[in-house]
Design a protein around this motif. Structure first.
Motif, short mmCIF file in Angstrom:
data_model
loop_
_atom_site.label_atom_id
_atom_site.label_comp_id
_atom_site.label_asym_id
_atom_site.label_seq_id
_atom_site.Cartn_x
_atom_site.Cartn_y
_atom_site.Cartn_z
N ALA A 107 27.42 20.99 -41.75
CA ALA A 107 27.48 21.53 -42.61
C ALA A 107 25.46 22.29 -42.52
CB ALA A 107 28.10 21.73 -43.42
N MET A 108 25.36 20.79 -42.23
CA MET A 108 23.23 20.86 -42.83
C MET A 108 22.83 21.46 -40.70
SD MET A 108 22.68 17.02 -43.24
CE MET A 108 21.51 16.67 -43.05
N SER A 109 23.71 21.44 -39.99
CA SER A 109 22.97 21.98 -38.95
C SER A 109 23.23 23.58 -38.60
CB SER A 109 23.98 21.72 -37.08
OG SER A 109 24.28 19.85 -36.97
N VAL A 110 23.80 24.19 -39.14
CA VAL A 110 24.78 25.63 -39.64
C VAL A 110 23.23 25.92 -40.42
CG1 VAL A 110 25.83 27.08 -40.30
CG2 VAL A 110 27.24 25.64 -38.21
N LEU A 111 23.13 25.00 -41.57
CA LEU A 111 22.29 25.78 -42.35
C LEU A 111 20.82 25.67 -42.07
CD1 LEU A 111 24.02 23.70 -45.90
CD2 LEU A 111 23.09 26.73 -45.50
N ARG A 112 20.13 24.56 -41.15
CA ARG A 112 18.89 24.12 -40.68
C ARG A 112 19.29 26.33 -39.21
NH1 ARG A 112 19.60 18.74 -39.61
NH2 ARG A 112 18.10 18.27 -41.23
N GLN A 113 20.01 26.53 -38.92
CA GLN A 113 19.72 27.46 -37.54
C GLN A 113 20.00 28.89 -38.55
OE1 GLN A 113 22.84 28.28 -35.55
NE2 GLN A 113 23.31 29.97 -35.05
N VAL A 114 20.72 28.91 -39.54
CA VAL A 114 20.65 30.42 -40.23
C VAL A 114 19.77 30.50 -41.38
CG1 VAL A 114 21.71 31.53 -42.12
CG2 VAL A 114 22.99 30.67 -40.08
N SER A 115 19.36 28.81 -42.30
CA SER A 115 18.70 29.36 -43.62
C SER A 115 17.29 28.59 -42.82
CB SER A 115 18.67 28.62 -44.64
OG SER A 115 20.14 29.50 -44.55
N LYS A 116 17.21 27.70 -42.41
CA LYS A 116 16.06 27.19 -41.73
C LYS A 116 15.47 25.98 -43.35
CE LYS A 116 14.83 29.43 -38.31
NZ LYS A 116 16.30 30.28 -37.44
N PRO A 117 15.94 25.64 -44.16
CA PRO A 117 15.21 24.46 -45.21
C PRO A 117 15.30 23.58 -44.64
CG PRO A 117 17.64 24.38 -44.63
CD PRO A 117 17.54 25.23 -43.57
N HIS A 118 14.20 23.05 -45.59
CA HIS A 118 13.03 21.67 -45.41
C HIS A 118 13.79 20.24 -45.09
CE1 HIS A 118 10.03 25.23 -46.35
NE2 HIS A 118 10.11 24.92 -45.37
N GLY A 119 14.91 20.28 -46.51
CA GLY A 119 15.88 19.26 -46.57
C GLY A 119 16.65 19.46 -47.08
N PHE A 120 17.30 18.59 -47.12
CA PHE A 120 18.97 18.69 -48.33
C PHE A 120 19.19 17.53 -49.66
CE2 PHE A 120 19.59 20.04 -43.80
CZ PHE A 120 20.66 21.08 -44.21
N ASN A 121 20.00 18.47 -50.08
CA ASN A 121 20.55 17.59 -50.75
C ASN A 121 21.97 16.79 -50.78
OD1 ASN A 121 18.44 18.12 -53.75
ND2 ASN A 121 18.60 16.11 -52.60
N LEU A 122 22.58 15.40 -49.90
CA LEU A 122 23.78 16.06 -50.55
C LEU A 122 24.62 14.63 -51.10
CD1 LEU A 122 23.64 14.73 -46.77
CD2 LEU A 122 24.46 16.46 -47.42
#
Length: 182
Positions: A107-122
């Motif tokens: 999910a993190m990899s896909v979100l990085r590809q699609v949305s280019k977030p700077h970080g995550f809260n998990l």
């Protein structure tokens, strides 16, 4: 004769722009929250029974699935849920725990590809006292974050501005997920 209402009251125009989010009242009122232990009313148990687009399911695996949060903190906010109706991380099998971890990483990899977030809260909130909105069914939050994404809306208006409807977000993430796992 009644006094004239103050500006901003009951729709009388004033200097403020307002964002109305009446759809969130379902969440605020707890209408989607099952009674503890009631898997028949659990949205995380019912979601896999729907087709992916209707249920906002991004990806299905053997023991768990990834779904868009219906009440997201940020665009692309995903939940990774086991199919089994269990409340606590310690109740999961080893295979379920491993798969939830793998789905979270993907999910993190896909979100990085699609949305280019700077970080995550998990995170997982274990129990109602710890903040779990649906404590009876364990779920892992994957929340993409961007510099400056916290503004005055959530603080002042209990509102989050989302730039894309959930169905469009689901389609983008689902397509990217398929590419990431091929």
């Amino acid at each position: 004769m009644l006094p004239e209402p103050a500006p901003g009251f009951a729709g009388v125009p004033d200097a403020f722009e307002r964002l109305w989010t009446p759809h969130r009242m379902v969440y605020v009122d707890g209408q989607d929250k099952p009674a503890d232990g009631d898997s028949g009313q659990c949205p995380f148990c019912r979601t896999p029974e729907r087709d992916d687009a209707e249920g906002l399911v991004v990806h299905r695996a053997e023991h768990a699935y990834a779904v868009l949060n219906l009440y997201p903190y940020n665009p692309g906010h995903l939940l990774v849920c086991p199919y089994r109706h269990v409340a606590d991380l310690t109740e999961l099998s080893t295979a379920e725990r491993v798969e939830i971890g793998e789905l979270t990483a993907t999910a993190m990899s896909v979100l990085r590809q699609v949305s280019k977030p700077h970080g995550f809260n998990l995170g997982m909130n274990q129990g109602a006292v710890a903040g779990a909105g649906i404590a009876a069914h364990l779920h892992q939050h994957v929340v993409p974050r961007w510099s400056g994404d916290a503004n005055f809306f959530p603080i002042i208006a209990q509102t989050k501005a989302l730039p894309q409807v959930l169905g469009e977000t689901r389609d983008l993430l689902s397509a990217a997920w398929e590419e990431a796992t091929c």
